[in-house]
Design an enzyme around this catalytic site. Structure first.
Site, mmCIF file in Angstrom:
data_model
loop_
_atom_site.group_PDB
_atom_site.id
_atom_site.type_symbol
_atom_site.label_atom_id
_atom_site.label_comp_id
_atom_site.label_asym_id
_atom_site.label_seq_id
_atom_site.Cartn_x
_atom_site.Cartn_y
_atom_site.Cartn_z
ATOM 1 N N GLU A 55 -8.277 4.016 -7.624
ATOM 2 C CA GLU A 55 -7.175 4.420 -8.498
ATOM 3 C C GLU A 55 -6.987 3.417 -9.630
ATOM 4 O OE1 GLU A 55 -4.986 6.733 -5.324
ATOM 5 O OE2 GLU A 55 -3.450 5.435 -6.164
ATOM 6 N N LEU A 92 -15.967 6.313 -3.446
ATOM 7 C CA LEU A 92 -14.640 6.296 -4.062
ATOM 8 C C LEU A 92 -14.636 5.573 -5.398
ATOM 9 C CD1 LEU A 92 -11.891 5.524 -1.417
ATOM 10 C CD2 LEU A 92 -12.804 7.685 -2.207
ATOM 11 N N HIS A 152 -12.215 12.078 2.958
ATOM 12 C CA HIS A 152 -12.046 10.653 3.225
ATOM 13 C C HIS A 152 -11.736 10.345 4.687
ATOM 14 C CE1 HIS A 152 -11.414 6.590 2.015
ATOM 15 N NE2 HIS A 152 -10.130 6.579 2.290
ATOM 16 N N ARG A 178 -2.359 10.399 6.908
ATOM 17 C CA ARG A 178 -2.407 8.995 7.329
ATOM 18 C C ARG A 178 -2.026 8.086 6.174
ATOM 19 N NH1 ARG A 178 -6.437 4.764 6.856
ATOM 20 N NH2 ARG A 178 -7.618 6.193 5.531
ATOM 21 N N PHE A 200 0.860 -1.178 0.000
ATOM 22 C CA PHE A 200 0.000 0.000 0.000
ATOM 23 C C PHE A 200 0.897 1.229 0.000
ATOM 24 C CE2 PHE A 200 -4.457 1.353 1.090
ATOM 25 C CZ PHE A 200 -5.102 0.353 0.379
HETATM 26 C C1 FAD Z 1 -14.392 3.734 1.638
HETATM 27 C C2 FAD Z 1 -13.411 3.673 2.772
HETATM 28 C C3 FAD Z 1 -12.430 2.703 2.778
HETATM 29 C C4 FAD Z 1 -11.497 2.643 3.822
HETATM 30 N N1 FAD Z 1 -10.554 1.668 3.801
HETATM 31 C C5 FAD Z 1 -9.654 1.588 4.810
HETATM 32 C C6 FAD Z 1 -8.672 0.549 4.814
HETATM 33 O O1 FAD Z 1 -8.623 -0.298 3.911
HETATM 34 N N2 FAD Z 1 -7.794 0.499 5.836
HETATM 35 C C7 FAD Z 1 -7.800 1.405 6.856
HETATM 36 O O2 FAD Z 1 -6.968 1.305 7.747
HETATM 37 N N3 FAD Z 1 -8.743 2.396 6.883
HETATM 38 C C8 FAD Z 1 -9.661 2.504 5.902
HETATM 39 N N4 FAD Z 1 -10.615 3.494 5.931
HETATM 40 C C9 FAD Z 1 -10.727 4.334 7.145
HETATM 41 C C10 FAD Z 1 -11.409 3.559 8.283
HETATM 42 O O3 FAD Z 1 -12.466 2.784 7.753
HETATM 43 C C11 FAD Z 1 -11.986 4.472 9.383
HETATM 44 O O4 FAD Z 1 -11.036 5.418 9.742
HETATM 45 C C12 FAD Z 1 -12.380 3.664 10.611
HETATM 46 O O5 FAD Z 1 -13.242 2.625 10.254
HETATM 47 C C13 FAD Z 1 -13.019 4.496 11.716
HETATM 48 O O6 FAD Z 1 -13.402 3.598 12.762
HETATM 49 P P1 FAD Z 1 -13.937 4.111 14.173
HETATM 50 O O7 FAD Z 1 -14.139 2.921 15.036
HETATM 51 O O8 FAD Z 1 -13.084 5.209 14.688
HETATM 52 O O9 FAD Z 1 -15.346 4.775 13.846
HETATM 53 P P2 FAD Z 1 -16.599 4.292 12.958
HETATM 54 O O10 FAD Z 1 -16.420 2.967 12.354
HETATM 55 O O11 FAD Z 1 -16.918 5.451 12.081
HETATM 56 O O12 FAD Z 1 -17.729 4.127 14.049
HETATM 57 C C14 FAD Z 1 -18.251 5.241 14.728
HETATM 58 C C15 FAD Z 1 -19.361 4.756 15.631
HETATM 59 O O13 FAD Z 1 -19.778 5.853 16.458
HETATM 60 C C16 FAD Z 1 -21.198 5.958 16.418
HETATM 61 N N5 FAD Z 1 -21.566 7.350 16.690
HETATM 62 C C17 FAD Z 1 -21.110 8.476 16.094
HETATM 63 N N6 FAD Z 1 -21.667 9.546 16.676
HETATM 64 C C18 FAD Z 1 -22.484 9.089 17.658
HETATM 65 C C19 FAD Z 1 -23.362 9.706 18.588
HETATM 66 N N7 FAD Z 1 -23.517 11.030 18.655
HETATM 67 N N8 FAD Z 1 -24.064 8.917 19.429
HETATM 68 C C20 FAD Z 1 -23.939 7.569 19.376
HETATM 69 N N9 FAD Z 1 -23.132 6.929 18.524
HETATM 70 C C21 FAD Z 1 -22.413 7.696 17.671
HETATM 71 C C22 FAD Z 1 -21.574 5.478 15.021
HETATM 72 O O14 FAD Z 1 -22.918 5.137 14.949
HETATM 73 C C23 FAD Z 1 -20.611 4.286 14.896
HETATM 74 O O15 FAD Z 1 -21.144 3.178 15.575
HETATM 75 C C24 FAD Z 1 -11.546 3.578 4.890
HETATM 76 C C25 FAD Z 1 -12.538 4.559 4.883
HETATM 77 C C26 FAD Z 1 -13.463 4.616 3.835
HETATM 78 C C27 FAD Z 1 -14.487 5.680 3.849
#
Ligand code: FAD
Length: 609
Positions: free
Chosen positions: A253, A250, A375, A410, A121
């Site tokens: 690429e 997305l 993103h 990142r 990557f």
């Molecule tokens: C298309 C795409 C592909 C990606 N691919 C990769 C990858 O291959 N590798 C990688 O490392 N990263 C990747 N990322 C980034 C990664 O997916 C995210 O940074 C990561 O999943 C965030 O996880 P998290 O647990 O912090 O939050 P999230 O998974 O966003 O979860 C947040 C949680 O908080 C809850 N929440 C939010 N606000 C409130 C509120 N006020 N009250 C109650 N609940 C709330 C939501 O409902 C959810 O349950 C990608 C992102 C995208 C968009």
């Protein structure tokens, strides 16, 4: 008087993505009674969208890989603004967290000799991303969810937290409401872990799910928690800008790698005119040469459509600004006229099916309209690198909502492993803190009543504004004035727009019942979204340079002064926000040697990596 239900926990985890579920597991392992709250259903958090994989220096494919190389790569990618101690903790622990997922049932792809496979990557020196095809996030969530449920989490699904509750400067719980019924819920908790994910939805075009409205940043800041480096936001150059049903999604690429080209409204391949000085000589200068490279001619140079993400994104924005954009504010990405339909379907099956199904767009026949899509946010709630504690007692943060690990940018794959490393640390520290809190928990009844009244105010305000219109305005103006390319005039204009939107966000009107009322949800989301938007704009104004995810038209180069500074966004006693520049934490000499090694050879010779 409004009634509400009370739930008591040692640790309340807000968010059921990768970070929240891992925090919940760690807290239960420490003996805490844990509640998890999520706006959506269990298993539906934004994390499921992650595709590529999770970075961890396991050395399964290249035995030379180790935490020191990952440490150096991560700091280099982050423009050295990362919190070095977080990076050390992260790179040392990530391999164990991946192996642990496997023990809990995650089915990773395998090397021929049966180890967890790892893929290349951008920015990683070796193949480092453990993956499950192109659905790694889904497998991560499935595994963590199964484990957490087995261990006994109490889940509150379709529940939004509206405010954190405090007592004498300490967080003691949260006020939320059930989205289906509109019923208010008070969570009394000795410690709270924020794991609410990112803020992509403050922009018009984003790859982020509907949940990513940046709530956690604002909830934390509103109770006095510091934020760090909020100016650093990662934009991917090719997100769909049309049709609306696929906006922000997305476009890999791989489309450009298979021969797709970017054209403006005049049909011109504009990337040939946008090769920066530092890349001159490295990219094809004619369409004929670019095509030869695509056909495998090693004497040819690669097409300029394959320049780095920031360069491509900037070029698209320039075409739009100069009046040569597509009708919906992007550029055309054309693979249809370049490759036969069968070839496209074979090489890009997910892209073909996804846009056909969701947007009724046949990419074998028509060009796509694409533009930069928000993103990921590198900045976030400032935390202690070992415990994820914020500066507010009782409040912890992990995952995308926490800042510090990724610095100015990142590396792909560094988020999923961040979630499990720091989710675990946050859960453990929160449970330990909770165990030290003796006596019963008190929440301030007056505080709860005031927040409930505040939350219900849009129902009693018939002359107020339409929350959907306000949200549209916020997202469009953030995209235009604080998006991928920034400059002082636009940022200052955006601050004025936000000041106005902030007032209007407290004067919205909604009708109907509280049961699943999207207008009401939007009205309350808006209040938090304007707060975090302001933090982003203030930090972007303060950083008078271009670095990582922050690009300024008026300061196009990195500035050595800013190379030594983090921006802390702090709430003043009158409720306003200030940006304070703070020197980076001092890095010990032996770590500096690792971080600053010229190349892998020097890293191996001088530091034994
Ligand atoms: C298309 C795409 C592909 C990606 N691919 C990769 C990858 O291959 N590798 C990688 O490392 N990263 C990747 N990322 C980034 C990664 O997916 C995210 O940074 C990561 O999943 C965030 O996880 P998290 O647990 O912090 O939050 P999230 O998974 O966003 O979860 C947040 C949680 O908080 C809850 N929440 C939010 N606000 C409130 C509120 N006020 N009250 C109650 N609940 C709330 C939501 O409902 C959810 O349950 C990608 C992102 C995208 C968009």
């Amino acid at each position: 008087m409004e009634s509400y239900t009370v739930h008591d926990y040692d640790v309340l985890v807000i968010g059921a993505g990768g970070a929240g579920l891992r925090a919940a597991i760690a807290a239960i392992e420490k003996g805490a009674r844990v509640g998890v709250v999520t706006k959506s259903l269990l298993g539906k958090a934004h994390t499921v969208m992650a595709e590529g994989g999770m970075a961890a220096a396991m050395g399964n494919v290249r035995p030379e890989d180790n935490w020191k190389v990952h440490f150096r790569d991560t700091l280099k990618g982050g423009g050295m603004l990362n919190n070095w101690k977080m990076v050390e903790n992260y790179t040392k622990e990530a391999p164990d967290r991946v192996r642990e997922l496997e023990q809990w049932g995650a089915v990773f792809d395998r090397t021929p000799d049966g180890k967890i496979n790892q893929r290349n990557f951008g920015g990683h020196s070796y193949p480092r991303l453990a993956h499950v095809g192109d659905r790694t996030g889904l497998e991560l969530i499935r595994t963590l969810q199964d484990h957490a449920v087995k261990m006994g989490i109490h889940a509150h699904m379709e529940t939004t937290i509206y405010r954190l509750l405090t007592d004498a400067g300490r967080v003691v719980g949260a006020l939320g409401f059930n989205r289906q019924t509109g019923e208010f819920l008070v969570f009394r908790a000795k410690a709270v872990v924020l794991a609410t994910g990112g803020l992509g939805r403050i922009y018009q075009i984003t790859s982020n799910s509907w949940e990513c409205t940046g709530d956690g940043f604002s909830l934390a800041s509103m109770v006095g928690a510091d934020l760090i480096d909020m100016e650093f936001i990662q934009f991917h150059p090719t997100g769909m800008v049309w049709p609306p049903s696929v906006m922000g999604i997305l476009v890999t690429e791989g489309v450009r790698g298979e021969g797709g080209v970017l054209k403006n409204s005049e049909g011109k391949r504009f990337m040939f005119d946008n090769v920066p000085e530092r890349y001159k000589g490295e990219f094809a200068e004619t369409e004929e040469e670019a095509e030869r490279w695509l056909q495998g001619d090693r004497s040819a140079r690669r097409p300029p459509e394959l320049l780095t993400r920031d360069v491509v994104a900037r070029a698209i924005r320039k075409e739009v600004n100069e009046g040569r954009g597509s009708p919906h504010g992007g550029a055309y990405l054309d693979i249809a006229s370049r490759r036969p339909a069968d070839y496209i379907k074979k090489k890009l099956p997910s892209m073909y099916h996804q846009f056909m199904k969701l947007g009724n767009l046949d990419i074998t026949k028509e060009p796509m309209e694409v533009g930069p899509t928000c993103h990921y946010v590198m900045g976030g709630v400032r935390v202690d690198p070992d415990t994820q504690a914020t500066n507010v007692p009782g409040l912890y943060a992990a995952g995308e909502v926490a800042g510090g690990l990724h610095g100015a940018n990142r590396l792909g794959g560094n988020s999923l492993s961040d979630l499990v490393v720091f989710g675990r640390r946050a859960g453990m520290a929160a449970a330990e803190y909770a165990a030290q809190q003796t006596g019963s928990l008190q929440v301030d009844e007056a505080q709860v009543r005031a927040y409930i009244a505040e939350a219900l105010q849009p129902f009693n305000n018939p002359q107020g504004e339409n929350p959907f219109a306000l949200m549209k305005e916020l997202r469009a103006t953030m995209q235009k004035n604080a998006g991928i390319m920034r400059e002082e005039g636009e940022l200052k204009a955006q601050l004025e727009i936000l000041a106005n939107l902030k007032k209007r966000a407290w004067n919205t009107s909604v009708s109907g019942s509280r049961a699943y009322n999207p207008g009401w949800h939007t009205a309350l989301d808006m209040r938090l979204m304007v707060e975090i938007s302001e933090a982003v704009v203030l930090a972007a104004l303060a950083r008078k340079e271009s670095r990582g995810g922050h690009a300024r038209l008026d300061y196009p180069d990195p500035d050595p002064t800013f190379a030594k500074l983090n921006h802390i966004i702090r709430r003043n006693s009158d409720g306003t926000l200030s940006v304070v520049a703070e020197p980076l934490p001092e890095m010990p000499e032996e770590m500096r040697k690792v971080a600053e090694a010229k190349d892998l050879k020097e890293l191996s010779e001088k530091v034994g990596a």
